[in-house]
Design a protein around this motif. Structure first.
Motif, PDB file in Angstrom:
ATOM      1  N   ASN A  47      28.144 -27.872  -7.472  1.00  9.49           N
ATOM      2  CA  ASN A  47      27.801 -29.245  -7.867  1.00  9.49           C
ATOM      3  C   ASN A  47      28.913 -30.218  -7.491  1.00  9.49           C
ATOM      4  O   ASN A  47      28.650 -31.343  -7.041  1.00  9.49           O
ATOM      5  N   TRP A  48      30.145 -29.780  -7.681  1.00  2.32           N
ATOM      6  CA  TRP A  48      31.302 -30.609  -7.320  1.00  2.32           C
ATOM      7  C   TRP A  48      31.320 -30.875  -5.819  1.00  2.32           C
ATOM      8  O   TRP A  48      31.521 -32.010  -5.377  1.00  2.32           O
ATOM      9  N   SER A  51      28.579 -33.305  -4.728  1.00  2.00           N
ATOM     10  CA  SER A  51      28.862 -34.712  -5.037  1.00  2.00           C
ATOM     11  C   SER A  51      29.731 -35.348  -3.960  1.00  2.00           C
ATOM     12  O   SER A  51      29.503 -36.500  -3.566  1.00  2.00           O
ATOM     13  N   CYS A  54      27.688 -35.796  -0.779  1.00  2.00           N
ATOM     14  CA  CYS A  54      26.752 -36.895  -0.991  1.00  2.00           C
ATOM     15  C   CYS A  54      27.453 -38.245  -0.855  1.00  2.00           C
ATOM     16  O   CYS A  54      26.912 -39.183  -0.257  1.00  2.00           O
TER      17      CYS A  54
END
Length: 307
Positions: A47-48, A51, A54
């Motif tokens: 998830n890190w 991010s 993104c």
């Protein structure tokens, strides 16, 4: 004195940068999509990483649209300063994400489709970092960047970029709020990281804006004071973080094996103790960067005073 540059035609410049922006967009999008498709297997590190990919994708897309529509003349800041600084940040972000993701997650994933996707995402992240480095090199060749802030004062800019970048990586680890919540001393550390990040970002933006009416000497002294303040804050953060995370008298765990999450063989995420250690190391690194920044600015102020 405003910065001037010489360059080929605007159309040819846009064509050159679009040849770089398109593969940058593709690489970051593929890396993001591969990890997102892993579902619950992507973990906190996934998830890190997502991010950051993104953010790089979104910023590159925005810059591409601005350049395609010739909107950069509407910005008060010098546009090429912003672009080259962002490209340096993006290169650092993609490279660090590739390293951290592979070391803390990919090597622990069992062989299979999920591991293949994680490896592919890491590869595309590395490709993106190379593309961003190429963009910086291309900008050097197309423009007279010796007069631009980032290249005229390479050491000054590099230190500010490192200060904000390391703080950003610290924030990524602090996304696990269990590291500091309900402990005032550790919450103070988070506040220190936030305050120093904002101060460094403001100084960087002021320099990027090329506000020539700001007198050099008072502005240099102002930056020197801010850097000294940041050093004091970082020293307190480092002391509190080490005491409350690794000292048993303050409720910390001095040894890795004492953390249950680190001995759970079924976990593929970075355990809590490792995250605490990573924050401590990054805090020490940023403290050294701020100290180097202080020495640099003290020399600059001294030279200007004698002049």
């Amino acid at each position: 004195m405003s910065t001037r540059w010489t360059s080929p035609s605007t159309d040819s410049i846009c064509c050159v940068f679009w040849l770089l922006h398109l593969p940058q967009l593709f690489s970051t999008c593929v890396a993001f999509s591969l990890v997102a498709d892993m579902g619950i297997w992507r973990g906190a590190i996934g998830n890190w990483s997502m991010s950051f990919w993104c953010i790089c994708f979104a910023m590159t897309f925005i810059i591409s649209i601005v350049e395609l529509c010739y909107l950069y003349s509407n910005f008060p800041f010098f546009w090429h300063n912003i672009c080259v600084t962002y490209a340096c940040y993006a290169a650092l972000i993609c490279l660090s994400t590739s390293i951290i993701y592979s070391i803390t997650y990919v090597q622990f994933v069992p062989y299979g489709p999920f591991r293949d996707r994680a490896i592919a995402a890491t590869a595309f992240s590395c490709i993106a970092s190379v593309l961003y480095v190429i963009e910086v090199t291309v900008m050097w060749d197309l423009y007279e960047l010796k007069e631009i802030f980032f290249y005229k004062h390479t050491l000054r800019a590099l230190l500010k970029v490192l200060e904000t970048f390391v703080a950003g990586v610290i924030f990524a680890f602090l996304s696990n709020t269990s590291l500091y919540l309900h402990q005032p001393a550790l919450e103070w550390c988070v506040a220190v990281y936030s305050i120093c990040f904002i101060l460094a970002a403001v100084v960087l933006l002021l320099d990027l804006a090329e506000w020539d009416y700001i007198p050099f000497r008072p502005f240099s002294i102002f930056q020197l004071v801010l850097t000294l303040l940041s050093i004091l804050l970082y020293v307190s953060a480092l002391v509190f973080w080490l005491l409350y995370q690794f000292n048993e008298e303050f409720g910390g765990l001095p040894q890795r094996f004492m953390d249950v999450s680190c001995i759970d063989g079924l976990s593929y995420d970075m355990c809590t103790w490792d995250q605490q250690l990573a924050v401590a190391i990054l805090t020490a690194i940023n403290l050294l960067v701020y100290m180097a920044d202080t020495v640099y600015w003290a020399l600059q102020v001294s030279v200007q005073t004698r002049g």
